[in-house]
Scaffold this motif. Structure first.
Motif, PDB file in Angstrom:
ATOM      1  N   ARG A   1       0.832  -1.208   0.000  1.00 14.90           N
ATOM      2  CA  ARG A   1       0.000   0.000   0.000  1.00 14.90           C
ATOM      3  C   ARG A   1       0.864   1.253   0.000  1.00 14.90           C
ATOM      4  O   ARG A   1       0.588   2.215  -0.725  1.00 14.90           O
ATOM      5  CB  ARG A   1      -0.937   0.003   1.212  1.00 14.90           C
ATOM      6  N   ALA A   2       1.920   1.269   0.784  1.00 10.26           N
ATOM      7  CA  ALA A   2       2.820   2.424   0.839  1.00 10.26           C
ATOM      8  C   ALA A   2       3.495   2.637  -0.516  1.00 10.26           C
ATOM      9  O   ALA A   2       3.625   3.768  -0.994  1.00 10.26           O
ATOM     10  CB  ALA A   2       3.865   2.239   1.933  1.00 10.26           C
ATOM     11  N   ARG A   3       3.899   1.551  -1.143  1.00  4.30           N
ATOM     12  CA  ARG A   3       4.539   1.645  -2.462  1.00  4.30           C
ATOM     13  C   ARG A   3       3.560   2.205  -3.481  1.00  4.30           C
ATOM     14  O   ARG A   3       3.898   3.062  -4.294  1.00  4.30           O
ATOM     15  CB  ARG A   3       5.059   0.274  -2.881  1.00  4.30           C
ATOM     16  N   ALA A   4       2.308   1.740  -3.426  1.00  3.88           N
ATOM     17  CA  ALA A   4       1.288   2.231  -4.352  1.00  3.88           C
ATOM     18  C   ALA A   4       1.031   3.721  -4.134  1.00  3.88           C
ATOM     19  O   ALA A   4       0.863   4.481  -5.102  1.00  3.88           O
ATOM     20  CB  ALA A   4      -0.004   1.435  -4.190  1.00  3.88           C
ATOM     21  N   ARG A   5       1.009   4.172  -2.873  1.00  8.16           N
ATOM     22  CA  ARG A   5       0.826   5.606  -2.589  1.00  8.16           C
ATOM     23  C   ARG A   5       1.972   6.416  -3.160  1.00  8.16           C
ATOM     24  O   ARG A   5       1.754   7.457  -3.792  1.00  8.16           O
ATOM     25  CB  ARG A   5       0.713   5.850  -1.082  1.00  8.16           C
ATOM     26  N   ARG A   6       3.207   5.942  -2.944  1.00  2.39           N
ATOM     27  CA  ARG A   6       4.377   6.660  -3.480  1.00  2.39           C
ATOM     28  C   ARG A   6       4.327   6.739  -5.002  1.00  2.39           C
ATOM     29  O   ARG A   6       4.598   7.773  -5.591  1.00  2.39           O
ATOM     30  CB  ARG A   6       5.674   5.978  -3.033  1.00  2.39           C
ATOM     31  N   GLU A   7       3.984   5.613  -5.631  1.00  2.00           N
ATOM     32  CA  GLU A   7       3.912   5.595  -7.095  1.00  2.00           C
ATOM     33  C   GLU A   7       2.804   6.514  -7.598  1.00  2.00           C
ATOM     34  O   GLU A   7       2.964   7.185  -8.608  1.00  2.00           O
ATOM     35  CB  GLU A   7       3.708   4.165  -7.585  1.00  2.00           C
ATOM     36  N   GLY A   8       1.688   6.548  -6.877  1.00  4.60           N
ATOM     37  CA  GLY A   8       0.590   7.434  -7.252  1.00  4.60           C
ATOM     38  C   GLY A   8       1.002   8.887  -7.158  1.00  4.60           C
ATOM     39  O   GLY A   8       0.708   9.693  -8.050  1.00  4.60           O
ATOM     40  N   ARG A   9       1.685   9.249  -6.088  1.00  6.38           N
ATOM     41  CA  ARG A   9       2.168  10.631  -5.939  1.00  6.38           C
ATOM     42  C   ARG A   9       3.167  10.972  -7.029  1.00  6.38           C
ATOM     43  O   ARG A   9       3.136  12.061  -7.598  1.00  6.38           O
ATOM     44  CB  ARG A   9       2.797  10.825  -4.568  1.00  6.38           C
ATOM     45  N   ALA A  10       4.078  10.038  -7.336  1.00  5.47           N
ATOM     46  CA  ALA A  10       5.081  10.283  -8.377  1.00  5.47           C
ATOM     47  C   ALA A  10       4.397  10.453  -9.731  1.00  5.47           C
ATOM     48  O   ALA A  10       4.786  11.322 -10.518  1.00  5.47           O
ATOM     49  CB  ALA A  10       6.093   9.141  -8.423  1.00  5.47           C
ATOM     50  N   ALA A  11       3.377   9.629 -10.002  1.00  5.39           N
ATOM     51  CA  ALA A  11       2.663   9.743 -11.279  1.00  5.39           C
ATOM     52  C   ALA A  11       1.936  11.080 -11.376  1.00  5.39           C
ATOM     53  O   ALA A  11       1.946  11.728 -12.426  1.00  5.39           O
ATOM     54  CB  ALA A  11       1.678   8.588 -11.439  1.00  5.39           C
TER      55      ALA A  11
END
Length: 130
Positions: free
Chosen positions: A108-118
């Motif tokens: 979940r944390a990785r998905a949040r980081r990737e979402g913010r980066a996107a």
């Protein structure tokens, strides 16, 4: 390299290896040969054990730290691992559940980081918003 290093790279418990393996240095060429075309003793060790701690932890689905906390940080055979999995003690059930929770949280944390980066890439923003 030292036999201990080679055993780690091969994923086997050094004391269970043949004496000729433990007796001297293992060249990189010999290690590659053992990896690409393992002799019968290596195939048998990988199949039945005893397995080193990292392999025991992997097969049980727990961390090495969980093994240590529960005085199980010793080599186990495949049969011993199967017996633990067939009738798991409480510590094993808790350790597996805890590791699964941590992996879910990490995902979940990785998905949040990737979402913010996107979003930042899409919006042309190179940094965090203030």
């Amino acid at each position: 390299m030292k036999p201990l290093t080679a055993a780690k790279k091969l994923g086997v418990h050094l004391p269970a290896t043949p004496e000729e393996f433990r007796a001297g240095e293992v060249s990189h060429e010999r290690l590659r040969a053992l990896q690409s075309d393992p002799p019968e003793w290596l195939r048998e060790l990988r199949r039945t054990g005893p397995h080193p701690r990292p392999e025991v932890a992997r097969r049980l689905g727990v961390t090495i730290a969980a093994l240590k906390r529960n005085d199980m940080d010793l080599p186990l055979t495949t049969e011993e691992i199967r017996a633990l999995l067939a009738d798991p003690p409480e510590w094993l059930r808790e350790a597996r559940a805890g590791l699964a929770r941590r992996r879910e949280e990490d995902a979940r944390a990785r998905a949040r980081r990737e979402g913010r980066a996107a979003r930042a890439a899409r919006d042309g923003d190179g940094g965090p918003r203030r």
